[in-house]
Design a protein around this motif. Structure first.
Motif, short mmCIF file in Angstrom:
data_model
loop_
_atom_site.label_atom_id
_atom_site.label_comp_id
_atom_site.label_asym_id
_atom_site.label_seq_id
_atom_site.Cartn_x
_atom_site.Cartn_y
_atom_site.Cartn_z
N MET A 36 0.86 -1.17 0.00
CA MET A 36 0.00 0.00 0.00
C MET A 36 0.91 1.24 0.00
SD MET A 36 -2.99 1.14 2.68
CE MET A 36 -3.85 -0.42 2.63
N LEU A 37 0.66 2.17 -0.90
CA LEU A 37 1.56 3.30 -1.09
C LEU A 37 1.31 4.42 -0.07
CD1 LEU A 37 1.86 3.49 -4.98
CD2 LEU A 37 3.23 2.22 -3.34
N SER A 38 2.08 5.50 -0.19
CA SER A 38 2.16 6.50 0.86
C SER A 38 0.86 7.22 1.18
CB SER A 38 3.22 7.55 0.48
OG SER A 38 2.86 8.14 -0.77
N ALA A 39 0.15 7.69 0.16
CA ALA A 39 -1.05 8.49 0.45
C ALA A 39 -2.16 7.61 1.03
CB ALA A 39 -1.51 9.21 -0.81
N SER B 66 11.97 -0.92 -2.23
CA SER B 66 11.87 0.09 -1.18
C SER B 66 11.55 1.41 -1.91
CB SER B 66 13.17 0.17 -0.38
OG SER B 66 13.02 1.14 0.67
N SER B 67 11.81 2.53 -1.24
CA SER B 67 11.35 3.79 -1.80
C SER B 67 12.14 4.95 -1.20
CB SER B 67 9.86 3.96 -1.46
OG SER B 67 9.48 5.32 -1.57
N ILE B 68 12.16 6.06 -1.89
CA ILE B 68 12.81 7.25 -1.32
C ILE B 68 12.02 7.74 -0.11
CG2 ILE B 68 13.85 8.04 -3.49
CD1 ILE B 68 11.26 10.18 -3.08
N ALA B 69 10.86 7.10 0.11
CA ALA B 69 10.02 7.41 1.28
C ALA B 69 10.69 7.00 2.58
CB ALA B 69 8.65 6.73 1.16
N ILE C 51 3.58 6.19 7.29
CA ILE C 51 3.57 4.77 7.67
C ILE C 51 4.19 3.92 6.56
CG2 ILE C 51 1.24 4.28 6.79
CD1 ILE C 51 2.80 2.90 10.08
N TYR C 52 4.00 4.40 5.32
CA TYR C 52 4.59 3.72 4.16
C TYR C 52 6.13 3.76 4.26
CZ TYR C 52 5.95 3.26 -0.80
OH TYR C 52 6.53 2.89 -1.99
N GLY C 53 6.66 4.95 4.55
CA GLY C 53 8.12 5.09 4.67
C GLY C 53 8.66 4.28 5.84
N ARG D 261 15.52 1.51 -3.85
CA ARG D 261 14.71 2.60 -3.30
C ARG D 261 14.17 3.40 -4.50
NH1 ARG D 261 19.20 4.33 1.22
NH2 ARG D 261 18.67 2.74 2.78
N TYR D 262 13.00 2.97 -5.00
CA TYR D 262 12.45 3.64 -6.19
C TYR D 262 12.10 5.10 -5.89
CZ TYR D 262 11.56 -0.85 -8.64
OH TYR D 262 11.66 -2.07 -9.25
N PRO D 263 12.42 5.97 -6.82
CA PRO D 263 11.83 7.33 -6.79
C PRO D 263 10.37 7.21 -7.25
CG PRO D 263 13.83 7.21 -8.14
CD PRO D 263 13.41 5.81 -7.88
N GLY D 264 9.72 8.36 -7.45
CA GLY D 264 8.38 8.31 -8.04
C GLY D 264 8.51 7.75 -9.45
N ILE D 265 7.66 6.82 -9.81
CA ILE D 265 7.79 6.21 -11.13
C ILE D 265 6.69 6.70 -12.07
CG2 ILE D 265 7.71 4.03 -12.41
CD1 ILE D 265 9.19 2.75 -10.11
N GLY E 130 -2.53 5.52 -5.36
CA GLY E 130 -2.44 6.03 -3.99
C GLY E 130 -1.08 6.54 -3.56
N GLY E 131 -0.29 7.01 -4.52
CA GLY E 131 1.04 7.54 -4.20
C GLY E 131 1.03 9.05 -4.12
N THR E 132 2.11 9.58 -3.57
CA THR E 132 2.27 11.04 -3.47
C THR E 132 2.85 11.60 -4.77
OG1 THR E 132 2.55 10.89 -1.08
CG2 THR E 132 3.50 12.83 -2.15
N THR E 133 3.59 10.76 -5.50
CA THR E 133 4.19 11.22 -6.76
C THR E 133 3.24 11.06 -7.94
OG1 THR E 133 5.13 9.03 -7.11
CG2 THR E 133 6.53 10.66 -5.99
N ASP E 134 2.02 10.58 -7.67
CA ASP E 134 1.10 10.26 -8.78
C ASP E 134 0.78 11.49 -9.62
OD1 ASP E 134 -1.00 7.78 -7.03
OD2 ASP E 134 1.14 7.89 -7.45
N TYR E 135 0.97 12.70 -9.06
CA TYR E 135 0.63 13.91 -9.86
C TYR E 135 1.40 13.90 -11.18
CZ TYR E 135 4.99 16.56 -9.83
OH TYR E 135 6.27 16.98 -10.09
N SER F 46 8.57 15.91 3.22
CA SER F 46 9.48 15.15 4.10
C SER F 46 10.49 14.33 3.29
CB SER F 46 8.66 14.20 4.99
OG SER F 46 8.16 13.09 4.21
N TRP F 47 10.34 14.31 1.99
CA TRP F 47 11.19 13.47 1.14
C TRP F 47 12.33 14.27 0.51
CZ3 TRP F 47 6.82 10.52 -1.99
CH2 TRP F 47 6.20 9.62 -1.12
N PRO F 48 13.39 13.59 0.06
CA PRO F 48 14.49 14.28 -0.63
C PRO F 48 14.04 14.93 -1.93
CG PRO F 48 15.09 12.00 -0.10
CD PRO F 48 13.62 12.13 0.13
C1 VAH Z 1 4.42 6.88 -3.54
N1 VAH Z 1 4.95 6.26 -5.84
O1 VAH Z 1 4.19 7.98 -3.95
C2 VAH Z 1 5.21 5.92 -4.44
C3 VAH Z 1 6.69 6.05 -4.19
C4 VAH Z 1 8.61 7.62 -3.89
C5 VAH Z 1 7.18 7.50 -4.15
O2 VAH Z 1 7.07 5.37 -3.06
O3 VAH Z 1 4.05 6.50 -2.45
#
Ligand code: VAH
Length: 312
Positions: free
Chosen positions: A74-77, A113-116, A138-140, A165-169, A178-183, A275-277
């Motif tokens: 389950m992703l961050s948002a 993993s994730s940059i989260a 909670i995702y991070g 540690r994937y960035p936003g894809i 349900g991600g924060t990078t989905d925009y 909160s992310w890089p």
């Molecule tokens: C998210 N796409 O937004 C995922 C990813 C770095 C972002 O982990 O939650």
């Protein structure tokens, strides 16, 4: 055989295509908690809930699984809406796979993993492989704990588990969920559909991003590397590009001149993004397994719009 758990998701969908191409349909099993939208005639799919350890064991034995790609999470948002479910899925799904891998002698595992995993006190720019990590989603938190488990199971049980540690894809085939990078994905769909988009992240919110083609190629290159080259058994930093909504909006306007980008205030995802890089240092991936991205913001924008015009 190889199994993908969470194969219907944004990454799983495209990883499945690449793995079937590389290993053959007969050697790849896809699985998820619900049926896929479409399935090729000679493609194998299994319904599975990664929290059902007995069913998972039976599935691994049925298909004589030798490699597992665990993409179910389950992703961050969404995680901030259902923190207990996010923790349960992200942690117990991983623990089930790790323990079954030890029990059944599964050779190789990939876990994202994730940059989260970085937080407000992590260095913000050119974030290194090793630094303070105080994730506050909670995702991070679940991804940081997952990294600790991966390294522990490697050293204690000799599991060949590898992670990025994937960035936003960014991709056009399957929308993220349900991600924060989905925009950065929605902006393309809207630019072509309605000609305007309201970003839920502010104009200056710079985040590390990666085009799906690079993400899939990098994952396979990591998994193909000789085990002795893999010196990071938590999770590798990986960088593609970094940009903010204003920059990607301007890049889209070069191709869709009348595109209008506006900004929504006070979206809960803004605090997660803050909160992310803003950029990542991936020298360990470069040194250990020759990682190199191919898509920058210009190339990605061009490829996204071309594909969306031809396929979506
Ligand atoms: C998210 N796409 O937004 C995922 C990813 C770095 C972002 O982990 O939650």
């Amino acid at each position: 055989s190889i199994i993908l758990l969470g194969a219907n998701g944004q990454i799983g969908t495209e990883l499945a295509v690449a793995l079937r191409k590389k290993f053959g349909h007969e050697n790849v099993v896809t699985s998820d908690i619900r049926e896929p939208k479409q399935l090729g005639e000679n493609e194998q799919f299994e319904l599975i809930n990664v929290l059902d350890k007995n069913a998972l064991k039976a599935l691994f034995e049925k298909h004589q699984i030798t490699q597992v790609y665990l993409l179910a999470a389950m992703l961050s948002a969404t995680g901030e809406q259902y923190p207990q479910k996010a923790w349960d899925l992200n942690m117990n799904g991983l623990l089930n796979v790790l323990d079954l891998a030890v029990e059944l002698g599964i050779k190789k595992i990939f876990w994202p993993s994730s940059i989260a995993v970085f937080g407000p006190h992590s260095p913000k720019v050119d974030t290194p492989q090793y630094c303070i990590m105080d994730p506050n989603s909670i995702y991070g938190i679940s991804k940081l704990a997952g990294e600790r488990l991966c390294e522990y199971y490697h050293h204690k049980y000799g599991l060949d588990i590898r992670s990025i540690r994937y960035p936003g894809i960014i991709s056009w085939k399957t929308e993220p969920g349900g991600g924060t990078t989905d925009y950065a994905v929605h902006i393309f769909f809207e630019a072509l559909r309605s000609g305007n988009y309201e970003s839920f992240l502010s104009a200056s919110t710079e985040l590390p991003m990666l085009y799906m083609e690079d993400a899939v190629r990098g994952t396979i290159e990591l998994m193909d590397a000789p085990s002795e080259n893999i010196r990071v058994r938590s999770s590798y930093n990986l960088a593609g590009m970094s940009f903010n909504p204003e920059q990607i909006g301007n890049e889209i306007k070069k191709i869709v001149p009348n595109f209008v980008l506006s900004y929504k205030e006070n979206d809960p995802r803004q605090a997660i993004a803050d909160s992310w890089p803003s950029s990542i240092n991936d020298e360990h991936a470069q040194n250990d397994w020759n990682w190199k991205p191919k898509f920058d913001l210009q190339a990605m924008t061009k490829d996204m719009i071309e594909n969306l015009k031809n396929n979506a």
